[in-house]
Design a protein around this motif. Structure first.
Motif, PDB file in Angstrom:
ATOM      1  N   ALA A  37      53.427  47.037 -32.962  1.00 59.45           N
ATOM      2  CA  ALA A  37      52.168  47.065 -33.720  1.00 59.45           C
ATOM      3  C   ALA A  37      52.074  48.340 -34.549  1.00 59.45           C
ATOM      4  CB  ALA A  37      50.977  46.972 -32.765  1.00 59.45           C
ATOM      5  N   LYS A  38      52.522  49.455 -33.975  1.00 59.08           N
ATOM      6  CA  LYS A  38      52.507  50.737 -34.694  1.00 59.08           C
ATOM      7  C   LYS A  38      53.385  50.669 -35.941  1.00 59.08           C
ATOM      8  CE  LYS A  38      55.554  53.681 -34.000  1.00 59.08           C
ATOM      9  NZ  LYS A  38      56.571  54.613 -33.476  1.00 59.08           N
ATOM     10  N   VAL A  39      54.592  50.096 -35.798  1.00 62.53           N
ATOM     11  CA  VAL A  39      55.515  49.986 -36.931  1.00 62.53           C
ATOM     12  C   VAL A  39      54.904  49.120 -38.032  1.00 62.53           C
ATOM     13  CG1 VAL A  39      57.743  49.016 -37.669  1.00 62.53           C
ATOM     14  CG2 VAL A  39      57.621  50.420 -35.619  1.00 62.53           C
ATOM     15  N   ARG A  40      54.304  47.973 -37.659  1.00 67.03           N
ATOM     16  CA  ARG A  40      53.707  47.084 -38.661  1.00 67.03           C
ATOM     17  C   ARG A  40      52.575  47.792 -39.413  1.00 67.03           C
ATOM     18  NH1 ARG A  40      54.749  41.472 -38.209  1.00 67.03           N
ATOM     19  NH2 ARG A  40      56.886  41.301 -37.434  1.00 67.03           N
ATOM     20  N   ARG A  54      47.168  40.782 -43.403  1.00 67.60           N
ATOM     21  CA  ARG A  54      46.780  42.180 -43.289  1.00 67.60           C
ATOM     22  C   ARG A  54      46.558  42.497 -41.808  1.00 67.60           C
ATOM     23  NH1 ARG A  54      48.256  41.878 -47.634  1.00 67.60           N
ATOM     24  NH2 ARG A  54      47.375  42.634 -49.593  1.00 67.60           N
ATOM     25  N   TYR A  55      46.953  43.707 -41.426  1.00 64.70           N
ATOM     26  CA  TYR A  55      46.770  44.130 -40.038  1.00 64.70           C
ATOM     27  C   TYR A  55      45.614  45.113 -39.961  1.00 64.70           C
ATOM     28  CZ  TYR A  55      51.511  42.252 -39.750  1.00 64.70           C
ATOM     29  OH  TYR A  55      52.614  41.449 -39.826  1.00 64.70           O
ATOM     30  N   ARG A  56      44.737  44.893 -39.006  1.00 65.01           N
ATOM     31  CA  ARG A  56      43.583  45.778 -38.826  1.00 65.01           C
ATOM     32  C   ARG A  56      43.512  46.208 -37.361  1.00 65.01           C
ATOM     33  NH1 ARG A  56      40.479  45.683 -43.305  1.00 65.01           N
ATOM     34  NH2 ARG A  56      40.724  43.926 -44.718  1.00 65.01           N
ATOM     35  N   GLY A  57      43.926  47.435 -37.110  1.00 65.25           N
ATOM     36  CA  GLY A  57      43.858  47.963 -35.754  1.00 65.25           C
ATOM     37  C   GLY A  57      44.982  47.427 -34.887  1.00 65.25           C
ATOM     38  N   VAL A  58      45.199  48.108 -33.760  1.00 65.01           N
ATOM     39  CA  VAL A  58      46.321  47.761 -32.900  1.00 65.01           C
ATOM     40  C   VAL A  58      46.185  46.367 -32.292  1.00 65.01           C
ATOM     41  CG1 VAL A  58      45.278  49.055 -30.964  1.00 65.01           C
ATOM     42  CG2 VAL A  58      47.685  48.453 -30.892  1.00 65.01           C
ATOM     43  N   GLN A 143      61.527  45.288 -35.752  1.00 60.69           N
ATOM     44  CA  GLN A 143      60.080  45.317 -35.550  1.00 60.69           C
ATOM     45  C   GLN A 143      59.325  45.054 -36.842  1.00 60.69           C
ATOM     46  OE1 GLN A 143      60.049  49.274 -33.726  1.00 60.69           O
ATOM     47  NE2 GLN A 143      59.198  48.384 -31.882  1.00 60.69           N
ATOM     48  N   ALA A 144      59.917  45.452 -37.971  1.00 64.15           N
ATOM     49  CA  ALA A 144      59.238  45.312 -39.257  1.00 64.15           C
ATOM     50  C   ALA A 144      59.356  43.904 -39.836  1.00 64.15           C
ATOM     51  CB  ALA A 144      59.810  46.321 -40.251  1.00 64.15           C
TER      52      ALA A 144
END
Length: 308
Positions: A37-40, A54-58, A143-144
């Protein structure tokens, strides 16, 4: 007392390296979804995500990944991650005490100078990257990558990824981002190990806790927070640069400058919460496991010597 008692005899180098590698692998298996999640979150912003995701928060990132790519996507790159920890943690953590003693000239000092500890942490961190860099590159790329369809997946397996990177980008591709990774891991290692060392030492010196699980937990949690604050900017640049296709950035410095000019200073702290959740929990699991595995191996070694 909680857990195994500390041994009167100092552990051998082999015991420390094996314990560090095993503990780091165990910690990686538990905290890997947070790392993914951190990498994304860190790479978000360098290009538009597929289909407007879109990613919002862990937890939003984890939820989106599970919904769109399936639960297995959270463990993309785990094999490379475990390969990385086996050679990386065993060197940077396992060799730390020995390098620290080397810098003190072999003098037994119960409380070595802080500068000596920092130098030892930077040294073992840099040494570890030299060996483990290809595994880190493959882990980050796995991961990406998004598992939305076969076209969007760059790599089908760990060994295929090593081969593909080597054939298409050469040896430089496998060691891509070595400079920012050395910088990042020297910072992480010295902050992590030195902070853990100092907190644990202060707790024991003032008799706040005994040398066991609660003491290790508090020391590891403090080390995780301090490490996240200091290492996040370098970590984001390292992740972006490693994941970039050939030619997107001229160098790691160019990558950092592009981020600063296009996205602003906050870009360097993208993914801070998952970074802290991951590093905090990783440190707790790793250091607690490391201390116990090390002691268990010492007990087993004593029994073997007694039998012989």
């Amino acid at each position: 007392m909680v857990g195994l008692k500390p041994s009167d005899v100092p552990p051998t180098l082999g015991v420390k390296m094996a314990s560090a590698g095993a503990a780091a692998c165990f910690a990686d298996m538990i905290t890997f979804p947070l790392d993914t999640a951190k990498v994304r979150l860190q790479i978000q912003g360098e290009k538009t995500a597929v289909d407007g995701i879109r990613y919002r928060g862990v937890f939003g990132t984890i939820s989106t990944m599970v919904r769109t790519e399936g639960p297995r996507s959270l463990y993309n790159g785990l094999v490379a991650g475990l390969q990385r920890q086996l050679c990386f943690a065993s060197i940077r953590i396992g060799l730390y005490d020995n390098v620290k003693n080397f810098y003190t000239g072999g003098k037994d000092s119960e409380y070595p100078n802080v500068l000596i500890r920092i130098l030892a942490g930077c040294t073992t961190g840099a040494m570890a990257v030299s060996f483990a860099q290809p595994t880190d590159v493959v882990k980050v790329r796995f991961q990406a990558q998004m598992n939305l369809n076969s076209v969007s997946r760059r790599y089908s397996g760990t060994m295929q990824a090593y081969r593909h990177i080597f054939l298409n980008e050469g040896m430089r591709g496998l060691w891509k981002g070595t400079l920012p990774n050395i910088t990042r891991n020297a910072l992480v290692n010295c902050t992590e190990l030195v902070t853990y060392d100092l907190i644990k030492e202060a707790i024991l010196r003032h008799n706040l806790l005994s040398d066991n699980l609660p003491c290790h937990f508090v020391s590891a949690f403090g080390a995780g927070f301090a490490t996240t604050v200091i290492a996040s900017p370098v970590d984001v640049v390292k992740t972006r640069y490693m994941n970039s296709p050939p030619g997107q950035y001229k160098s790691a410095i160019n990558c950092a400058w592009t981020m600063l000019t296009k996205e602003g200073p906050t870009a360097f702290y993208k993914g801070f919460v998952p970074s802290f959740l991951r590093l905090g929990s990783w440190n707790v699991v790793m250091f607690v496991s490391f201390e116990q595995i090390k002691r268990a191996m010492m007990v087993a070694q004593k029994r073997t010597e007694a039998t012989n």
